[in-house]
Design an enzyme around this catalytic site. Structure first.
Site, mmCIF file in Angstrom:
data_model
loop_
_atom_site.group_PDB
_atom_site.id
_atom_site.type_symbol
_atom_site.label_atom_id
_atom_site.label_comp_id
_atom_site.label_asym_id
_atom_site.label_seq_id
_atom_site.Cartn_x
_atom_site.Cartn_y
_atom_site.Cartn_z
ATOM 1 N N ASN A 126 -5.264 6.200 -1.355
ATOM 2 C CA ASN A 126 -4.558 6.778 -0.210
ATOM 3 C C ASN A 126 -4.016 8.174 -0.506
ATOM 4 O OD1 ASN A 126 -5.117 4.634 1.406
ATOM 5 N ND2 ASN A 126 -3.152 3.615 1.085
ATOM 6 N N SER A 183 0.822 -1.208 0.000
ATOM 7 C CA SER A 183 0.000 0.000 0.000
ATOM 8 C C SER A 183 0.852 1.251 0.000
ATOM 9 C CB SER A 183 -0.947 0.005 1.195
ATOM 10 O OG SER A 183 -0.223 -0.180 2.385
HETATM 11 P P1 NAI Z 1 -0.638 -9.128 8.357
HETATM 12 O O1 NAI Z 1 0.412 -8.788 9.329
HETATM 13 O O2 NAI Z 1 -2.044 -9.331 8.821
HETATM 14 O O3 NAI Z 1 -0.202 -10.476 7.584
HETATM 15 C C1 NAI Z 1 1.043 -10.673 7.003
HETATM 16 C C2 NAI Z 1 1.302 -12.192 6.944
HETATM 17 O O4 NAI Z 1 2.454 -12.397 6.126
HETATM 18 C C3 NAI Z 1 1.583 -12.825 8.287
HETATM 19 O O5 NAI Z 1 0.738 -13.929 8.473
HETATM 20 C C4 NAI Z 1 3.062 -13.233 8.204
HETATM 21 O O6 NAI Z 1 3.318 -14.441 8.888
HETATM 22 C C5 NAI Z 1 3.254 -13.407 6.711
HETATM 23 N N1 NAI Z 1 4.620 -13.192 6.260
HETATM 24 C C6 NAI Z 1 5.474 -12.199 6.601
HETATM 25 N N2 NAI Z 1 6.627 -12.310 5.918
HETATM 26 C C7 NAI Z 1 6.512 -13.406 5.125
HETATM 27 C C8 NAI Z 1 7.355 -14.040 4.188
HETATM 28 N N3 NAI Z 1 8.573 -13.563 3.932
HETATM 29 N N4 NAI Z 1 6.899 -15.136 3.538
HETATM 30 C C9 NAI Z 1 5.688 -15.636 3.804
HETATM 31 N N5 NAI Z 1 4.834 -15.077 4.690
HETATM 32 C C10 NAI Z 1 5.238 -13.976 5.335
HETATM 33 O O7 NAI Z 1 -0.565 -8.015 7.210
HETATM 34 P P2 NAI Z 1 -1.735 -7.463 6.246
HETATM 35 O O8 NAI Z 1 -2.479 -6.406 6.940
HETATM 36 O O9 NAI Z 1 -2.467 -8.623 5.684
HETATM 37 O O10 NAI Z 1 -0.868 -6.762 5.111
HETATM 38 C C11 NAI Z 1 -0.150 -7.464 4.143
HETATM 39 C C12 NAI Z 1 0.282 -6.542 3.037
HETATM 40 O O11 NAI Z 1 -0.858 -5.891 2.473
HETATM 41 C C13 NAI Z 1 1.236 -5.429 3.438
HETATM 42 O O12 NAI Z 1 2.101 -5.160 2.362
HETATM 43 C C14 NAI Z 1 0.293 -4.257 3.654
HETATM 44 O O13 NAI Z 1 0.926 -3.016 3.521
HETATM 45 C C15 NAI Z 1 -0.705 -4.486 2.546
HETATM 46 N N6 NAI Z 1 -2.025 -3.879 2.746
HETATM 47 C C16 NAI Z 1 -2.647 -3.912 3.966
HETATM 48 C C17 NAI Z 1 -3.901 -3.347 4.138
HETATM 49 C C18 NAI Z 1 -4.605 -3.398 5.454
HETATM 50 O O14 NAI Z 1 -5.588 -2.650 5.633
HETATM 51 N N7 NAI Z 1 -4.204 -4.219 6.394
HETATM 52 C C19 NAI Z 1 -4.595 -2.696 3.008
HETATM 53 C C20 NAI Z 1 -3.896 -2.792 1.757
HETATM 54 C C21 NAI Z 1 -2.653 -3.333 1.658
#
Ligand code: NAI
Length: 506
Positions: free
Chosen positions: A192, A121
């Site tokens: 954003n 994001s």
């Molecule tokens: P989150 O923290 O809920 O989930 C991330 C997951 O990725 C975790 O389960 C973690 O174990 C796993 N992970 C981390 N590094 C890893 C790797 N090297 N290989 C495999 N798995 C790995 O994060 P969330 O909120 O789902 O965000 C994920 C992405 O989406 C980020 O880039 C964030 O900026 C983006 N994003 C988030 C939004 C939100 O509202 N939460 C909205 C739009 C985009």
């Protein structure tokens, strides 16, 4: 069955990866959901299954499809199992180095034709792709939380992304039931970036002591039809998320004044007043409900003074009719009599400046915001200047509340609350069009679906009048001397022809 991507990999089974895996499976693809933490993967599959059971119970999915979905969603235990995927979407931690390492690893696993997508994001898609052997096959695919309900996705073209890669992701978004919009790889992409105007200008209004949080929220909901006021929204998003986004976009645009964050949120973040999730933000929360301060009661005025209306008031004819309907005794002289309540209705100027320029007695001068058609607003907003007498302020308040409509009285500032906030939103959106970040149509679509605004910013500007938006900005720039309010060249050019025209300029 998806015609575009039959086998897809989703990496990261957090809030986002889970939602993406759900809709991709529903679109008919075979989805491999991988997380480095096996427990996170298992939890995600359980939660997705629970979603399908809910859909089944509500009759939105039949048993055969639900079962088929369950069968198509699998949990690989190694990254190498993603080797046969046509598309891999990454939704892992928001760190450039980690994302780069992951994509480099993936390139050694998948075929050269596999499309790669990042759900980042805030990072640059171009930077994520920079070290790849085939950077042309990586694009941004920015979903919103919760993915199944937020039905818009930004398809972001990095500097080296191929048009074919974006086209495939665009078609696939439609297969998943989402609306795709196309964005250039710029800080904040569309949603954003366009969302910067609402909170930052509201924070400036609070910072200037013009009105409190709750008054600003009430005004923007009742006058402009926003579902949530800016401070309710900040409380919902939580400052540990929204303040860093404000800072990041401001810095990435090399301190562009339009995006300048506020010391108010920096301080509150430091103090842990994050928002609803911590029980206190701008509002206090009791059992999850915001505690709203009560509104000031309508003052009782025994003797209503006559009213004189400035000939330069905006929507003057409408305002005169309103005064008549409210039973005001309207003066018709060239200047107000000795005891007349003097009404002005400027766009962008403060009440003090208007009183001085129009040679009016500031002690009896009160402003009213006439940017919006009175019939279309649930609230009228009045502004005093530092010299306004209490009896004149109360008389104006009581008069405009006579038909039962809500009234807020705010302090003097260049532009009223709605004028400032909406002009700022329209100006930022116009500048995004100027920069060619996306098409005007995609901007409108992304903002209405991604931010839930009642209208796209360009349509909002057209409804209120593009020249009125320009007038607010020009005058605010004069009052504040702040480049933050300089109108975008796009807004200036389109001022006379409208903002949301579908055809391009000649
Ligand atoms: P989150 O923290 O809920 O989930 C991330 C997951 O990725 C975790 O389960 C973690 O174990 C796993 N992970 C981390 N590094 C890893 C790797 N090297 N290989 C495999 N798995 C790995 O994060 P969330 O909120 O789902 O965000 C994920 C992405 O989406 C980020 O880039 C964030 O900026 C983006 N994003 C988030 C939004 C939100 O509202 N939460 C909205 C739009 C985009």
């Amino acid at each position: 069955m998806s015609h575009i991507f039959k086998y897809i990999g989703v990496i990261g089974a957090g809030a986002m990866g889970r939602g993406i895996a759900q809709i991709a499976t529903q679109a008919g693809s075979h989805v491999k959901l991988f997380d480095q933490d096996p427990q996170a993967g298992a939890r995600a599959v359980k939660e997705i299954s629970a979603q399908w059971e809910k859909l089944l119970a509500k009759g939105r999915m039949d048993a055969v499809s639900a079962q088929a979905c369950q069968a198509r969603l699998t949990l690989p235990s190694t990254l190498a199992e993603l080797r046969d995927c046509d598309l891999v979407i990454e939704a892992i931690v928001e760190r450039l180095d980690v994302k780069r390492t992951l994509f480099a690893q993936l390139e050694s696993i998948v075929s050269p034709q596999t499309v790669l997508a990042t759900n980042t994001s805030s990072l640059s898609v171009t930077a994520i792709a920079a070290e790849l052997e085939h950077p042309e096959r990586l694009a941004g695919y920015h979903f919103f939380n919760p993915v199944p309900l937020m039905k818009v996705v930004e398809v972001i073209r990095g500097l080296r992304t191929s048009p074919a890669c974006c086209a495939a992701l665009t078609s696939y978004a439609r297969e998943m039931g989402h609306t795709p919009v196309q964005a250039q790889d710029t800080p904040g992409f569309i949603v954003n970036h366009a969302g910067r105007g609402y909170g930052t200008e509201a924070l400036r209004i609070v910072g200037e002591g013009v009105a409190d949080f709750a008054t600003i929220d009430r005004i923007l909901k009742d006058q402009m039809g926003f579902k949530l006021g800016p401070f309710e929204l900040l409380d919902l998003t939580a400052l540990d998320v929204s303040h860093p986004v404000m800072e990041s976009i401001y810095q990435q645009y090399y301190q562009e004044p339009r995006y300048r964050p506020s010391v108010i949120t920096a301080q509150r973040l430091a103090g842990g007043l994050l928002g609803k999730k911590t029980g206190e933000g701008f509002y206090r929360y009791v059992d999850g409900a915001a505690q709203w301060p009560t509104e000031a009661a309508t003052p009782v005025v025994n003797e209503m003074p006559p009213v004189w209306l400035s000939p330069r008031a905006s929507r003057r004819a409408e305002l005169l009719l309103l005064l008549k309907n409210l039973g005001a005794s309207i003066e018709t002289g060239a200047s107000p009599s000795m005891n007349a309540l003097t009404l002005v209705a400027p766009l962008g100027f403060d009440i003090t400046t208007v009183a001085v320029v129009e040679r009016l007695d500031p002690a009896r001068t009160v402003g009213i915001d006439m940017l919006i058609d009175d019939a279309q607003t649930k609230r009228r907003v009045l502004a005093t200047n530092p010299a306004t007498r209490a009896d004149m302020r109360d008389a104006a308040h009581a008069l405009f509340a006579r038909d039962g409509k809500a009234v807020s009285v705010i302090r003097d500032s260049g532009g009223f609350v709605s004028q400032r906030v909406v002009a700022h939103i329209v100006n930022i959106a116009s500048d995004m069009c100027q920069q060619g970040i996306c098409s005007p149509q995609d901007l409108e679509t992304a903002v209405t679906l991604g931010l839930g605004y009642p209208q796209g910013p360009l349509a909002m500007g057209d409804r209120l009048g593009p020249t009125n938006m320009l007038e607010v900005l020009f005058n605010m720039q004069t009052v504040y001397g702040d480049p933050r309010y300089r109108p975008s060249p796009w807004l200036r050019r389109r001022g006379a022809i409208g903002l949301s025209l579908l055809q391009e300029e000649s």
